[in-house]
Every structure is written in structure tokens, then in C-alpha cells.
Design a protein around this motif. Structure first.
Motif, PDB file in Angstrom:
ATOM      1  N   PRO A 159       0.854  -1.194   0.000  1.00 26.20           N
ATOM      2  CA  PRO A 159       0.000   0.000   0.000  1.00 26.20           C
ATOM      3  C   PRO A 159       0.889   1.244   0.000  1.00 26.20           C
ATOM      4  O   PRO A 159       1.911   1.265   0.668  1.00 26.20           O
ATOM      5  CB  PRO A 159      -0.773  -0.101   1.327  1.00 26.20           C
ATOM      6  CG  PRO A 159      -0.636  -1.522   1.767  1.00 26.20           C
ATOM      7  CD  PRO A 159       0.649  -2.026   1.182  1.00 26.20           C
ATOM      8  N   ASN A 160       0.497   2.251  -0.748  1.00 27.10           N
ATOM      9  CA  ASN A 160       1.264   3.492  -0.806  1.00 27.10           C
ATOM     10  C   ASN A 160       0.804   4.401   0.328  1.00 27.10           C
ATOM     11  O   ASN A 160      -0.228   5.047   0.231  1.00 27.10           O
ATOM     12  CB  ASN A 160       1.076   4.172  -2.161  1.00 27.10           C
ATOM     13  CG  ASN A 160       1.983   5.366  -2.340  1.00 27.10           C
ATOM     14  OD1 ASN A 160       2.555   5.886  -1.400  1.00 27.10           O
ATOM     15  ND2 ASN A 160       2.114   5.814  -3.574  1.00 27.10           N
ATOM     16  N   GLN A 161       1.587   4.440   1.403  1.00 23.81           N
ATOM     17  CA  GLN A 161       1.234   5.262   2.563  1.00 23.81           C
ATOM     18  C   GLN A 161       1.176   6.739   2.198  1.00 23.81           C
ATOM     19  O   GLN A 161       0.446   7.499   2.802  1.00 23.81           O
ATOM     20  CB  GLN A 161       2.242   5.036   3.700  1.00 23.81           C
ATOM     21  CG  GLN A 161       2.310   3.613   4.184  1.00 23.81           C
ATOM     22  CD  GLN A 161       0.997   3.080   4.727  1.00 23.81           C
ATOM     23  OE1 GLN A 161       0.243   3.797   5.356  1.00 23.81           O
ATOM     24  NE2 GLN A 161       0.702   1.822   4.472  1.00 23.81           N
ATOM     25  N   LYS A 162       1.948   7.152   1.204  1.00 24.77           N
ATOM     26  CA  LYS A 162       1.949   8.554   0.768  1.00 24.77           C
ATOM     27  C   LYS A 162       0.584   8.915   0.202  1.00 24.77           C
ATOM     28  O   LYS A 162       0.046   9.968   0.515  1.00 24.77           O
ATOM     29  CB  LYS A 162       3.039   8.756  -0.280  1.00 24.77           C
ATOM     30  CG  LYS A 162       3.277  10.192  -0.648  1.00 24.77           C
ATOM     31  CD  LYS A 162       4.218  10.837   0.322  1.00 24.77           C
ATOM     32  CE  LYS A 162       4.680  12.174  -0.172  1.00 24.77           C
ATOM     33  NZ  LYS A 162       5.835  12.653   0.522  1.00 24.77           N
ATOM     34  N   SER A 163       0.003   8.039  -0.619  1.00 26.35           N
ATOM     35  CA  SER A 163      -1.293   8.358  -1.211  1.00 26.35           C
ATOM     36  C   SER A 163      -2.400   8.328  -0.153  1.00 26.35           C
ATOM     37  O   SER A 163      -3.368   9.041  -0.251  1.00 26.35           O
ATOM     38  CB  SER A 163      -1.623   7.418  -2.371  1.00 26.35           C
ATOM     39  OG  SER A 163      -1.871   6.109  -1.924  1.00 26.35           O
ATOM     40  N   VAL A 164      -2.239   7.497   0.886  1.00 22.54           N
ATOM     41  CA  VAL A 164      -3.218   7.465   1.972  1.00 22.54           C
ATOM     42  C   VAL A 164      -3.186   8.783   2.739  1.00 22.54           C
ATOM     43  O   VAL A 164      -4.214   9.362   3.065  1.00 22.54           O
ATOM     44  CB  VAL A 164      -2.927   6.274   2.935  1.00 22.54           C
ATOM     45  CG1 VAL A 164      -3.792   6.369   4.172  1.00 22.54           C
ATOM     46  CG2 VAL A 164      -3.162   4.961   2.221  1.00 22.54           C
TER      47      VAL A 164
END
Length: 167
Positions: A159-164
Motif C-alpha cells: 500500500p502506498n502510505q503517501k497516497s493514503v
């Protein structure tokens, strides 16, 4: 150097790659039914290789760092000088520096930047194999990707934590 790789990882086989877009995209055999979403990060042994750009229930399309449309913020790990990495349709990318004298050398390691708006910081990308200090408008370096983009069989999707955080 796995700064943003948190959360559940999903191992996925590479199931598609067309001759005409060998350096642009891959199709992996996992999709939304497996929890994959757009912008998820894709890594292979060695480092970051790209991010998910479209998802079906059973497959995902990944834009590779080698795609000429790919752009991410990167940093030289030794001295923290920054720039951006763009694809070159080969196993190497091009880093354009923000500074006129980035004080880099062959062998320096390139990681994702804290200023990147697309990916989290600290992910291994590659190493400098040559530098052109006379390139205009700013110096450039050729970056050899750590992961073997040209011969991918399996990848790991995080999962892309940046996009979250950004959404």
C-alpha cells in the motif's frame, strides 16, 4: 532503505508485457480482489520499480520507473542532494538535479525523496553510473536501477502510505 513500505504486502506474478511497451508497463496477476489499489508501490529484489496505475478484479497495470512518462522525486543518500528521476526506456533512468553543483559521484545511491508527492521517502531506486555536469539546464546523472526491470517475473506490492496521507 524501505521507508514507506508498511502494511500488508502482496506477492504478484508478472503475467504480461508487450514488446512495444517493454520498458513502460507490466501486468501483474493480482487485482482489487486481492486488495490492490491505484498508486500502490511495486518493488522487486533490489528496490522500487514502479506504481500501480490501473486495477481490475484480477490484474493490475504497473507503470515502471523506466517509462519515459515516469517522474519521481529522488535524493542522493550520501549528501541529500535532490532532483527528479525520469524514465529512459532502458534499464537506466536519468536524474536531473535541482542544484547546479550537486557534488555527486559514480556509485552514489539514489533513494526516493521526502519531497516526492507520489512515493514515500527512503525507498532504494538505484546508483549513479555516470554524471554529466555540463548538461543544461542542470547537471544530469544516469541511474542504474537496482531491481532488474528488464527481467521481472515476480513483484511485491505494498500500500502506498503517501497516497493514503495525501487523500
Amino acid at each position: 532503505m524501505d521507508g514507506g513500505l508498511r502494511g500488508g504486502k502482496i506477492v504478484a506474478p508478472v503475467i504480461g508485457r508487450s514488446e512495444g511497451s517493454w520498458w513502460k508497463q507490466i501486468i501483474v496477476g493480482r487485482g482489487s480482489q486481492d486488495g490492490i489499489k491505484n498508486e500502490d508501490l511495486v518493488v522487486a529484489p533490489g528496490g522500487l520499480i514502479g506504481r500501480v496505475i490501473s486495477v481490475t478484479p484480477n490484474t493490475s497495470k504497473v507503470m515502471l520507473l523506466s517509462d519515459k512518462m515516469s517522474r519521481i522525486g529522488v535524493t542522493i543518500s550520501r549528501n541529500r542532494n535532490m532532483g527528479f528521476l525520469k524514465g529512459n526506456a532502458t534499464e537506466k533512468g536519468i536524474m536531473e538535479f535541482f542544484e547546479s553543483d550537486p557534488k555527486v559521484k559514480v556509485g552514489d545511491v539514489v533513494i526516493t525523496s521526502s519531497y516526492s508527492q507520489i512515493v514515500p521517502e527512503g525507498l532504494a531506486v538505484g546508483k549513479i553510473v555516470s554524471v554529466d555536469m555540463n548538461k543544461a539546464p542542470s547537471p544530469e546523472a544516469i541511474i542504474e536501477f537496482f531491481a532488474p526491470i528488464y527481467s521481472l517475473e515476480w513483484v511485491i506490492i505494498y500500500p502506498n502510505q503517501k497516497s493514503v496521507i495525501d487523500n
